[in-house]
Design an enzyme around this catalytic site. Structure first.
Site, mmCIF file in Angstrom:
data_model
loop_
_atom_site.group_PDB
_atom_site.id
_atom_site.type_symbol
_atom_site.label_atom_id
_atom_site.label_comp_id
_atom_site.label_asym_id
_atom_site.label_seq_id
_atom_site.Cartn_x
_atom_site.Cartn_y
_atom_site.Cartn_z
ATOM 1 N N THR A 44 -50.620 31.801 -41.064
ATOM 2 C CA THR A 44 -49.274 32.368 -41.211
ATOM 3 C C THR A 44 -48.303 31.755 -40.212
ATOM 4 O O THR A 44 -47.169 31.429 -40.552
ATOM 5 C CB THR A 44 -49.330 33.898 -41.037
ATOM 6 N N LYS B 280 -40.895 29.844 -50.425
ATOM 7 C CA LYS B 280 -39.851 30.657 -49.797
ATOM 8 C C LYS B 280 -38.534 29.888 -49.620
ATOM 9 O O LYS B 280 -38.496 28.660 -49.744
ATOM 10 C CB LYS B 280 -40.361 31.174 -48.453
ATOM 11 N N PHE C 260 -40.354 44.316 -38.564
ATOM 12 C CA PHE C 260 -39.819 43.061 -39.093
ATOM 13 C C PHE C 260 -39.307 43.181 -40.524
ATOM 14 O O PHE C 260 -38.791 42.214 -41.083
ATOM 15 C CB PHE C 260 -40.877 41.950 -39.015
ATOM 16 N N ARG D 181 -54.936 29.999 -50.078
ATOM 17 C CA ARG D 181 -54.770 30.397 -48.681
ATOM 18 C C ARG D 181 -55.183 29.253 -47.746
ATOM 19 O O ARG D 181 -54.575 29.031 -46.708
ATOM 20 C CB ARG D 181 -55.526 31.688 -48.402
ATOM 21 N N ARG E 32 -48.093 24.916 -44.400
ATOM 22 C CA ARG E 32 -47.295 25.484 -43.311
ATOM 23 C C ARG E 32 -47.186 24.533 -42.122
ATOM 24 O O ARG E 32 -46.137 24.450 -41.489
ATOM 25 C CB ARG E 32 -47.853 26.840 -42.911
ATOM 26 N N ASN F 22 -41.940 30.518 -43.014
ATOM 27 C CA ASN F 22 -43.220 29.815 -43.067
ATOM 28 C C ASN F 22 -43.552 29.219 -44.437
ATOM 29 O O ASN F 22 -44.709 29.051 -44.791
ATOM 30 C CB ASN F 22 -44.353 30.704 -42.544
ATOM 31 N N HIS G 254 -45.833 31.994 -49.551
ATOM 32 C CA HIS G 254 -46.594 33.246 -49.563
ATOM 33 C C HIS G 254 -47.691 33.070 -50.590
ATOM 34 O O HIS G 254 -47.482 32.451 -51.634
ATOM 35 C CB HIS G 254 -45.707 34.429 -49.983
#
Length: 141
Positions: A93, A11, A59, A87, A104, A114, A117
Site C-alpha cells: 500500500t 486511481k 483519513f 495484489r 505502486r 498510491n 486499488h
C-alpha cells in the site's frame, strides 16, 4: 488454482499521469483478462459508499476527496488466483515499501496517492464489482 474475478481501480493520480495503458498492460502480461472496464468521475456519494467501511477512520474525508479529485478507471479482472495476483502486481500500500517493479513502486506518489486499488478477498471482490457493474456489464473472454 481457481479462476477468480477481482476488482481494480486505477486511481486519480495514475489517471492524471496518463499511465492507464502501462498499468493495464501489466495486468494483461501477468495473465489477467479485463472483462469489464469504464472510466468515471466518482461523486462524493459514490466514494463514501464504496469506502463506507472506513467511515469512522481519520483519513476517510481525505480519501473521499482524493477519489473524487479526478476520473478513475474501474475494472473487473479475471484469471487464475486473480485476487492474489493483482495484489502482488500492485505491491505494498505504501509505495516506499513496495517491491521494485510493482505498480505502486513505479507509479505511486504516496500512501494516499498510491495509483491503484485491488480487492483483498473474494467477498470484497464480489461486493466491489457489484458496486460499479451490473452483471450484464461483465463479460467472459
Amino acid at each position: 488454482m481457481a479462476v477468480q474475478r477481482t476488482f481494480s481501480i486505477i486511481k486519480p493520480d495514475a489517471v492524471a499521469k496518463n499511465v492507464i495503458g502501462k498499468i493495464t498492460t501489466r495486468f494483461e502480461e501477468a495473465g489477467l483478462k479485463i472483462v469489464a472496464s469504464k472510466i468515471k468521475q466518482l461523486s462524493k456519494a459514490e466514494a463514501e459508499g464504496f469506502y463506507a467501511e472506513h467511515s469512522e477512520r481519520g483519513f476517510f474525508g481525505d480519501l473521499v476527496a482524493f477519489m473524487t479529485s479526478g476520473p478513475v478507471v474501474v475494472q473487473v479482472l479475471e484469471g487464475e488466483n486473480a485476487i492474489a495476483l493483482n495484489r502482488e502486481l500492485m505491491g505494498a500500500t505504501n509505495p516506499k515499501e513496495a517491491a521494485a517493479g510493482t505498480i505502486r513502486a513505479d507509479f505511486a506518489e504516496s500512501i494516499d496517492a498510491n495509483a491503484v486499488h485491488g480487492s483483498d478477498s473474494e467477498a470484497a471482490a464480489a461486493r466491489e464489482i457489484a458496486y460499479f457493474f451490473a452483471a450484464t456489464e461483465v463479460t467472459t473472454r
